[in-house]
Design a protein around this motif. Structure first.
Motif, PDB file in Angstrom:
ATOM      1  N   LEU A   1       0.833  -1.204   0.000  1.00 22.27           N
ATOM      2  CA  LEU A   1       0.000   0.000   0.000  1.00 22.27           C
ATOM      3  C   LEU A   1       0.863   1.248   0.000  1.00 22.27           C
ATOM      4  O   LEU A   1       0.571   2.214  -0.714  1.00 22.27           O
ATOM      5  CB  LEU A   1      -0.926  -0.011   1.217  1.00 22.27           C
ATOM      6  N   ALA A   2       1.943   1.230   0.752  1.00 22.82           N
ATOM      7  CA  ALA A   2       2.849   2.375   0.767  1.00 22.82           C
ATOM      8  C   ALA A   2       3.544   2.526  -0.585  1.00 22.82           C
ATOM      9  O   ALA A   2       3.715   3.647  -1.077  1.00 22.82           O
ATOM     10  CB  ALA A   2       3.882   2.212   1.876  1.00 22.82           C
ATOM     11  N   ARG A   3       3.923   1.431  -1.207  1.00 24.21           N
ATOM     12  CA  ARG A   3       4.580   1.508  -2.511  1.00 24.21           C
ATOM     13  C   ARG A   3       3.626   1.953  -3.600  1.00 24.21           C
ATOM     14  O   ARG A   3       4.023   2.653  -4.515  1.00 24.21           O
ATOM     15  CB  ARG A   3       5.176   0.146  -2.869  1.00 24.21           C
ATOM     16  N   SER A   4       2.370   1.532  -3.512  1.00 26.43           N
ATOM     17  CA  SER A   4       1.423   1.920  -4.551  1.00 26.43           C
ATOM     18  C   SER A   4       1.105   3.400  -4.491  1.00 26.43           C
ATOM     19  O   SER A   4       0.714   3.997  -5.482  1.00 26.43           O
ATOM     20  CB  SER A   4       0.135   1.107  -4.435  1.00 26.43           C
ATOM     21  N   ALA A   5       1.286   4.000  -3.316  1.00 29.70           N
ATOM     22  CA  ALA A   5       1.071   5.439  -3.193  1.00 29.70           C
ATOM     23  C   ALA A   5       2.293   6.221  -3.644  1.00 29.70           C
ATOM     24  O   ALA A   5       2.263   7.440  -3.698  1.00 29.70           O
ATOM     25  CB  ALA A   5       0.735   5.795  -1.746  1.00 29.70           C
TER      26      ALA A   5
ATOM     27  N   LEU B   1      -6.129  -4.910   3.158  1.00 32.02           N
ATOM     28  CA  LEU B   1      -4.959  -4.175   2.680  1.00 32.02           C
ATOM     29  C   LEU B   1      -4.588  -4.590   1.259  1.00 32.02           C
ATOM     30  O   LEU B   1      -4.318  -3.744   0.399  1.00 32.02           O
ATOM     31  CB  LEU B   1      -3.770  -4.383   3.616  1.00 32.02           C
ATOM     32  N   GLY B   2      -4.570  -5.890   0.989  1.00 32.70           N
ATOM     33  CA  GLY B   2      -4.275  -6.366  -0.358  1.00 32.70           C
ATOM     34  C   GLY B   2      -5.304  -5.896  -1.367  1.00 32.70           C
ATOM     35  O   GLY B   2      -4.969  -5.508  -2.492  1.00 32.70           O
ATOM     36  N   GLY B   3      -6.573  -5.893  -0.974  1.00 35.57           N
ATOM     37  CA  GLY B   3      -7.632  -5.419  -1.862  1.00 35.57           C
ATOM     38  C   GLY B   3      -7.526  -3.932  -2.150  1.00 35.57           C
ATOM     39  O   GLY B   3      -7.781  -3.487  -3.279  1.00 35.57           O
TER      40      GLY B   3
ATOM     41  N   ARG C   1      -6.257   0.249  -6.100  1.00 35.87           N
ATOM     42  CA  ARG C   1      -5.481   1.423  -6.481  1.00 35.87           C
ATOM     43  C   ARG C   1      -4.763   1.187  -7.815  1.00 35.87           C
ATOM     44  O   ARG C   1      -4.691   2.072  -8.650  1.00 35.87           O
ATOM     45  CB  ARG C   1      -4.475   1.773  -5.388  1.00 35.87           C
ATOM     46  N   PHE C   2      -4.255  -0.029  -8.018  1.00 37.52           N
ATOM     47  CA  PHE C   2      -3.594  -0.338  -9.283  1.00 37.52           C
ATOM     48  C   PHE C   2      -4.589  -0.353 -10.438  1.00 37.52           C
ATOM     49  O   PHE C   2      -4.264   0.033 -11.554  1.00 37.52           O
ATOM     50  CB  PHE C   2      -2.862  -1.679  -9.209  1.00 37.52           C
ATOM     51  N   ARG C   3      -5.799  -0.790 -10.195  1.00 39.31           N
ATOM     52  CA  ARG C   3      -6.816  -0.799 -11.261  1.00 39.31           C
ATOM     53  C   ARG C   3      -7.209   0.607 -11.644  1.00 39.31           C
ATOM     54  O   ARG C   3      -7.520   0.870 -12.800  1.00 39.31           O
ATOM     55  CB  ARG C   3      -8.033  -1.597 -10.808  1.00 39.31           C
ATOM     56  N   ARG C   4      -7.242   1.526 -10.689  1.00 42.57           N
ATOM     57  CA  ARG C   4      -7.592   2.919 -11.001  1.00 42.57           C
ATOM     58  C   ARG C   4      -6.513   3.590 -11.839  1.00 42.57           C
ATOM     59  O   ARG C   4      -6.793   4.438 -12.654  1.00 42.57           O
ATOM     60  CB  ARG C   4      -7.822   3.712  -9.723  1.00 42.57           C
ATOM     61  N   LYS C   5      -5.241   3.207 -11.573  1.00 43.91           N
ATOM     62  CA  LYS C   5      -4.137   3.817 -12.317  1.00 43.91           C
ATOM     63  C   LYS C   5      -4.066   3.305 -13.744  1.00 43.91           C
ATOM     64  O   LYS C   5      -3.587   4.002 -14.630  1.00 43.91           O
ATOM     65  CB  LYS C   5      -2.801   3.544 -11.623  1.00 43.91           C
TER      66      LYS C   5
ATOM     67  N   GLY D   1       4.563  -3.817  -5.778  1.00 42.62           N
ATOM     68  CA  GLY D   1       3.324  -3.475  -5.097  1.00 42.62           C
ATOM     69  C   GLY D   1       2.203  -4.432  -5.406  1.00 42.62           C
ATOM     70  O   GLY D   1       1.511  -4.907  -4.517  1.00 42.62           O
ATOM     71  N   ARG D   2       2.030  -4.748  -6.686  1.00 41.82           N
ATOM     72  CA  ARG D   2       0.947  -5.645  -7.074  1.00 41.82           C
ATOM     73  C   ARG D   2       1.219  -7.065  -6.587  1.00 41.82           C
ATOM     74  O   ARG D   2       0.322  -7.745  -6.107  1.00 41.82           O
ATOM     75  CB  ARG D   2       0.786  -5.630  -8.585  1.00 41.82           C
TER      76      ARG D   2
END
Length: 125
Positions: A50-54, A113-115, A120-124, A62-63
């Protein structure tokens, strides 16, 4: 099964629900402990992902970390549920029921947390 086997099992049944020492590692407690460690790994990986995806902590896995957090959380929750379902007594009987309930919560946190990371990755994308 013969009647003699049934009577022997009935006579041994009260012995099975006797409280055990607080520090005795029974099978139920061992499974609860294994599931809790698995869930904590899932929470840690989910938090890092989660920190890496931000974008706060570099880039990279991250994924992959989110998927591992989901899998670890699911495994933790399933094992915790099985421990709770198999427990014949309450806290202090050695069946690991308290650890099973902890596993349910920790596994759910890891899955959330995983979800969040995967969402977040799907939105990007």
């Amino acid at each position: 099964m013969s009647v003699r086997h049934l009577l022997a099992a009935a006579a041994a049944a009260p012995v099975l629900v006797q409280p055990v020492d607080a520090y005795t590692l029974t099978a139920g407690r061992l499974w609860s402990l294994v599931a809790a460690l698995l869930g904590l790994v899932g929470v840690a990986l989910g938090g890092l992902a989660l920190a890496r995806s931000a974008g706060r902590i570099g880039t990279g896995t991250g994924r992959r970390g989110a998927i591992v957090a989901l899998a670890a959380g699911l495994a933790c929750t399933v094992i915790g549920g099985l421990v709770v379902a198999a427990a014949d007594g309450g806290p202090g009987t050695g069946y690991g029921i308290v650890g099973g309930y902890v596993d349910l919560v920790v596994g759910l946190i890891a899955m959330v947390l995983g979800g969040l990371v995967l969402a977040r990755f799907r939105r990007k994308a």
